[in-house]
Design an enzyme around this catalytic site. Structure first.
Site, PDB file in Angstrom:
ATOM      1  N   HIS A 271     -10.527 -37.346 -10.725  1.00  0.00           N
ATOM      2  CA  HIS A 271      -9.766 -36.793 -11.912  1.00  0.00           C
ATOM      3  C   HIS A 271     -10.119 -35.217 -12.516  1.00  0.00           C
ATOM      4  O   HIS A 271     -11.566 -35.134 -12.363  1.00  0.00           O
ATOM      5  CB  HIS A 271     -10.344 -37.838 -12.985  1.00  0.00           C
ATOM      6  CG  HIS A 271      -9.627 -37.530 -14.252  1.00  0.00           C
ATOM      7  ND1 HIS A 271     -10.435 -37.368 -15.501  1.00  0.00           N
ATOM      8  CD2 HIS A 271      -8.340 -37.877 -14.842  1.00  0.00           C
ATOM      9  CE1 HIS A 271      -9.700 -37.324 -16.531  1.00  0.00           C
ATOM     10  NE2 HIS A 271      -8.342 -37.584 -16.220  1.00  0.00           N
TER      11      HIS A 271
ATOM     12  N   ASP B 292      -3.898 -31.077 -14.017  1.00  0.00           N
ATOM     13  CA  ASP B 292      -3.137 -30.869 -14.876  1.00  0.00           C
ATOM     14  C   ASP B 292      -2.486 -29.556 -14.970  1.00  0.00           C
ATOM     15  O   ASP B 292      -3.350 -28.834 -14.663  1.00  0.00           O
ATOM     16  CB  ASP B 292      -3.870 -31.194 -16.434  1.00  0.00           C
ATOM     17  CG  ASP B 292      -4.911 -32.360 -16.157  1.00  0.00           C
ATOM     18  OD1 ASP B 292      -4.375 -33.500 -16.590  1.00  0.00           O
ATOM     19  OD2 ASP B 292      -6.253 -32.127 -15.911  1.00  0.00           O
TER      20      ASP B 292
ATOM     21  N   HIS C  91      -6.614 -28.710 -18.242  1.00  0.00           N
ATOM     22  CA  HIS C  91      -6.195 -29.936 -19.086  1.00  0.00           C
ATOM     23  C   HIS C  91      -5.951 -29.828 -20.629  1.00  0.00           C
ATOM     24  O   HIS C  91      -4.893 -30.284 -21.096  1.00  0.00           O
ATOM     25  CB  HIS C  91      -7.534 -30.920 -19.116  1.00  0.00           C
ATOM     26  CG  HIS C  91      -7.054 -32.300 -19.755  1.00  0.00           C
ATOM     27  ND1 HIS C  91      -7.335 -32.325 -20.943  1.00  0.00           N
ATOM     28  CD2 HIS C  91      -6.658 -33.340 -19.277  1.00  0.00           C
ATOM     29  CE1 HIS C  91      -6.907 -33.661 -21.490  1.00  0.00           C
ATOM     30  NE2 HIS C  91      -6.414 -34.206 -20.371  1.00  0.00           N
TER      31      HIS C  91
END
Length: 262
Positions: A18, A47, A60
């Site tokens: 992540h 992201d 992000h």
């Protein structure tokens, strides 16, 4: 010819780092992606935002304030100015172009964070011929549907509205499940995974029924963001297909202890 699935069901669960493994390395930095690759990780979650001039950057938040010394919205900066900005670890912001160029052996789960990034993301993916090594994600099912049309054959997860229908099918009467599942986007549209939290506002999402229904629709189940060992063990026991985690080394150790080494 039948294409091999990117997100598989019922095999060794995968670890998706992540934000590039944000608890182990500076999140979404080139250092993070290089460390993950050198440590043997193949699947990276990250992201995407678009700058004022349409460059796709890996970041992000919509604003710079939390992880850099700069302030303001990414969408208000040009790439020429933004490339001079450093995060708190001294790493500069990374272009999606750079990721796809430097890491042809990695699979990137790319979260399109807003409508404005969808078109330049699809253009970047096509420019790098990266169809087989990306999977698209977004909270917006409409945004994902647009991107799937622009990049035919690309894999993706599901947006919130589609996930809500799957949750309703899992919690509602059995007599309505077949119809609910039929309306869900699935592998025939490139949708191979459902990526969800274990709980949403104290409502349990992940359980045997949810996983079983997702699998029956051809959807792998990936859970975010799982950072505690006990939670990892519980989810693996339930039969999830992937852990999206800031602790990829811990997740790998837990999976290997349960299933054996890869």
């Amino acid at each position: 010819m039948v294409r091999e699935r990117l997100w598989k069901i019922g095999e060794m669960p995968v670890v998706l780092a992540h934000r590039g493994g944000g608890n182990e390395v500076p999140e979404n930095s080139i250092e993070a992606f290089r460390t993950m690759r050198d440590s043997g990780f193949r699947y990276i979650e990250t992201d995407c935002h678009a700058t004022a001039d349409g460059a796709v950057v890996v970041f992000h938040d919509p604003i710079l304030d939390r992880v850099t010394e700069a302030t303001g919205k990414i969408s208000d900066w040009t790439w020429n100015d933004l490339q001079e900005v450093k995060d708190h670890s001294g790493n500069r912001i990374v272009l999606l172009d750079e990721l796809l160029e430097e890491f042809p052996d990695l699979v990137f789960n790319l979260d399109a964070k807003h409508n404005g990034v969808a078109r330049p993301m699809t253009q970047t993916i096509k420019r790098h011929n990266a169809l087989e090594r990306v999977s698209l994600a977004s909270f917006s099912e409409t945004r994902l549907a647009y991107m799937r049309r622009k990049v035919p054959g690309v894999r993706s997860s599901m947006g919130t509205s589609a996930i809500a229908r799957l949750v309703a099918a899992a919690t509602g009467p059995k007599t309505l499940r077949r119809a609910a599942l039929y309306r869900l986007p699935g592998p025939e549209r490139g949708v191979e995974a459902v990526q969800v939290p274990e709980f949403f506002k104290n409502v349990e999402i992940i359980n045997d029924v949810f996983i079983g229904l997702a699998h029956s629709r051809g959807l792998a189940v990936h859970v975010w963001t799982v950072n505690e060992e006990a939670d990892m063990v519980k989810l693996l026991d339930l039969g999830v297909d992937g852990l999206i985690t800031d602790e990829p080394t811990l997740a790998t150790n837990v999976i290997e202890e349960k299933f054996g080494r890869r």
